[in-house]
Design a protein around this motif. Sequence first.
Motif, PDB file in Angstrom:
ATOM      1  N   THR A  26     -16.506   8.938  -0.751  1.00 35.27           N
ATOM      2  CA  THR A  26     -16.391   8.627  -2.285  1.00 35.27           C
ATOM      3  C   THR A  26     -17.674   8.396  -2.496  1.00 35.27           C
ATOM      4  O   THR A  26     -18.172   7.225  -2.560  1.00 35.27           O
ATOM      5  N   ARG A  27     -18.536   9.284  -3.505  1.00 33.73           N
ATOM      6  CA  ARG A  27     -19.833   8.806  -4.056  1.00 33.73           C
ATOM      7  C   ARG A  27     -19.683   7.540  -4.977  1.00 33.73           C
ATOM      8  O   ARG A  27     -18.510   7.457  -5.724  1.00 33.73           O
ATOM      9  N   ILE A  28     -20.868   7.048  -5.149  1.00 31.52           N
ATOM     10  CA  ILE A  28     -20.753   5.586  -5.998  1.00 31.52           C
ATOM     11  C   ILE A  28     -20.404   6.081  -7.490  1.00 31.52           C
ATOM     12  O   ILE A  28     -20.960   7.116  -7.904  1.00 31.52           O
ATOM     13  N   GLN A  29     -19.723   5.125  -7.882  1.00 34.68           N
ATOM     14  CA  GLN A  29     -19.292   5.480  -9.538  1.00 34.68           C
ATOM     15  C   GLN A  29     -18.720   4.078 -10.034  1.00 34.68           C
ATOM     16  O   GLN A  29     -18.552   3.051  -9.229  1.00 34.68           O
ATOM     17  N   THR A  30     -18.864   4.064 -11.390  1.00 32.06           N
ATOM     18  CA  THR A  30     -18.454   2.900 -12.172  1.00 32.06           C
ATOM     19  C   THR A  30     -17.097   3.052 -12.854  1.00 32.06           C
ATOM     20  O   THR A  30     -17.349   4.151 -13.728  1.00 32.06           O
ATOM     21  N   GLU A  35     -16.104  -2.222 -12.441  1.00 29.46           N
ATOM     22  CA  GLU A  35     -15.812  -1.988 -10.808  1.00 29.46           C
ATOM     23  C   GLU A  35     -16.909  -0.896 -10.504  1.00 29.46           C
ATOM     24  O   GLU A  35     -16.570   0.136 -10.757  1.00 29.46           O
ATOM     25  N   ARG A  36     -17.826  -1.276  -9.816  1.00 27.03           N
ATOM     26  CA  ARG A  36     -18.725  -0.276  -9.021  1.00 27.03           C
ATOM     27  C   ARG A  36     -18.441  -0.058  -7.720  1.00 27.03           C
ATOM     28  O   ARG A  36     -18.440  -1.210  -7.088  1.00 27.03           O
ATOM     29  N   PHE A  37     -18.253   1.014  -7.272  1.00 27.71           N
ATOM     30  CA  PHE A  37     -17.848   1.058  -5.570  1.00 27.71           C
ATOM     31  C   PHE A  37     -18.196   2.444  -5.175  1.00 27.71           C
ATOM     32  O   PHE A  37     -18.431   3.542  -5.994  1.00 27.71           O
ATOM     33  N   PHE A  38     -18.127   2.783  -3.694  1.00 28.66           N
ATOM     34  CA  PHE A  38     -17.958   3.850  -3.022  1.00 28.66           C
ATOM     35  C   PHE A  38     -17.092   3.561  -2.097  1.00 28.66           C
ATOM     36  O   PHE A  38     -16.835   2.406  -1.667  1.00 28.66           O
ATOM     37  N   GLN A  39     -16.906   4.789  -1.224  1.00 25.40           N
ATOM     38  CA  GLN A  39     -16.128   4.726   0.038  1.00 25.40           C
ATOM     39  C   GLN A  39     -16.682   5.451   1.213  1.00 25.40           C
ATOM     40  O   GLN A  39     -17.204   6.522   0.903  1.00 25.40           O
ATOM     41  N   VAL A  40     -16.286   5.026   2.458  1.00 23.07           N
ATOM     42  CA  VAL A  40     -16.691   5.758   3.492  1.00 23.07           C
ATOM     43  C   VAL A  40     -15.417   5.512   4.405  1.00 23.07           C
ATOM     44  O   VAL A  40     -14.407   4.520   4.101  1.00 23.07           O
ATOM     45  N   THR A  41     -15.295   6.510   5.424  1.00 26.30           N
ATOM     46  CA  THR A  41     -14.157   6.406   6.371  1.00 26.30           C
ATOM     47  C   THR A  41     -14.460   6.291   7.711  1.00 26.30           C
ATOM     48  O   THR A  41     -15.535   7.087   8.095  1.00 26.30           O
ATOM     49  N   ASP A  42     -13.832   5.234   8.555  1.00 28.09           N
ATOM     50  CA  ASP A  42     -14.411   5.070   9.971  1.00 28.09           C
ATOM     51  C   ASP A  42     -13.722   6.409  10.791  1.00 28.09           C
ATOM     52  O   ASP A  42     -13.106   7.012  10.387  1.00 28.09           O
ATOM     53  N   VAL A  46      -9.757   5.398   8.802  1.00 30.50           N
ATOM     54  CA  VAL A  46      -9.415   3.769   7.687  1.00 30.50           C
ATOM     55  C   VAL A  46     -10.512   4.126   6.786  1.00 30.50           C
ATOM     56  O   VAL A  46     -11.827   4.327   7.083  1.00 30.50           O
ATOM     57  N   THR A  47     -10.147   4.096   5.452  1.00 27.59           N
ATOM     58  CA  THR A  47     -11.127   4.154   4.332  1.00 27.59           C
ATOM     59  C   THR A  47     -11.663   2.764   4.211  1.00 27.59           C
ATOM     60  O   THR A  47     -10.800   1.840   3.847  1.00 27.59           O
ATOM     61  N   ILE A  48     -12.934   2.801   3.793  1.00 28.97           N
ATOM     62  CA  ILE A  48     -13.600   1.339   3.615  1.00 28.97           C
ATOM     63  C   ILE A  48     -14.432   1.375   2.359  1.00 28.97           C
ATOM     64  O   ILE A  48     -15.065   2.287   2.291  1.00 28.97           O
ATOM     65  N   GLN A  49     -14.129   0.644   1.368  1.00 33.37           N
ATOM     66  CA  GLN A  49     -14.345   0.534  -0.070  1.00 33.37           C
ATOM     67  C   GLN A  49     -15.409  -0.621  -0.094  1.00 33.37           C
ATOM     68  O   GLN A  49     -14.998  -1.763   0.186  1.00 33.37           O
ATOM     69  N   LEU A  50     -16.522  -0.428  -0.667  1.00 31.04           N
ATOM     70  CA  LEU A  50     -17.444  -1.270  -0.803  1.00 31.04           C
ATOM     71  C   LEU A  50     -17.677  -1.514  -2.426  1.00 31.04           C
ATOM     72  O   LEU A  50     -17.666  -0.588  -3.029  1.00 31.04           O
ATOM     73  N   VAL A  51     -17.488  -2.642  -2.966  1.00 32.91           N
ATOM     74  CA  VAL A  51     -17.490  -2.757  -4.522  1.00 32.91           C
ATOM     75  C   VAL A  51     -18.249  -3.782  -5.001  1.00 32.91           C
ATOM     76  O   VAL A  51     -18.258  -5.063  -4.293  1.00 32.91           O
ATOM     77  N   GLN A  52     -18.649  -4.061  -6.221  1.00 31.66           N
ATOM     78  CA  GLN A  52     -19.339  -4.728  -6.899  1.00 31.66           C
ATOM     79  C   GLN A  52     -18.771  -5.044  -8.419  1.00 31.66           C
ATOM     80  O   GLN A  52     -18.644  -3.903  -8.896  1.00 31.66           O
ATOM     81  N   TRP A  53     -18.326  -6.030  -8.724  1.00 28.62           N
ATOM     82  CA  TRP A  53     -18.054  -6.039  -9.956  1.00 28.62           C
ATOM     83  C   TRP A  53     -19.355  -6.454 -11.101  1.00 28.62           C
ATOM     84  O   TRP A  53     -19.896  -7.222 -10.871  1.00 28.62           O
ATOM     85  N   ILE A  54     -19.539  -5.503 -11.861  1.00 28.15           N
ATOM     86  CA  ILE A  54     -20.764  -5.480 -12.815  1.00 28.15           C
ATOM     87  C   ILE A  54     -20.362  -6.177 -14.171  1.00 28.15           C
ATOM     88  O   ILE A  54     -21.243  -6.529 -14.885  1.00 28.15           O
ATOM     89  N   SER A  55     -19.106  -6.477 -14.277  1.00 23.92           N
ATOM     90  CA  SER A  55     -18.756  -7.603 -15.258  1.00 23.92           C
ATOM     91  C   SER A  55     -17.603  -8.139 -14.818  1.00 23.92           C
ATOM     92  O   SER A  55     -16.745  -7.668 -13.744  1.00 23.92           O
TER      93      SER A  55
END
Length: 61
Positions: A26-30, A35-42, A46-55
């Motif tokens: 899943t491409r990066i999106q806000t 919540e700003r995030f993207f996903q990769v799959t191992d 298993v889906t791995i999501q990385l997230v950063q809260w921009i607020s």
Amino acid sequence: MLVVFVVEDIDGEYSRLQEEGVAITTRIQTEPWGERFFQVTDPNGVTIQLVQWISEPGAEG
């Protein structure tokens, strides 16, 4: 299954993983709530999501 990791530099991690050749599921999106995030799959599916809260979650803005 979804595993989520909160990171401090989501754009940096996105670029780093792309440079390493990791397929982005899943491409990066806000999201509107900050919540700003993207996903990769191992390899095990298993889906791995990385997230950063921009607020702050729940903050008015």
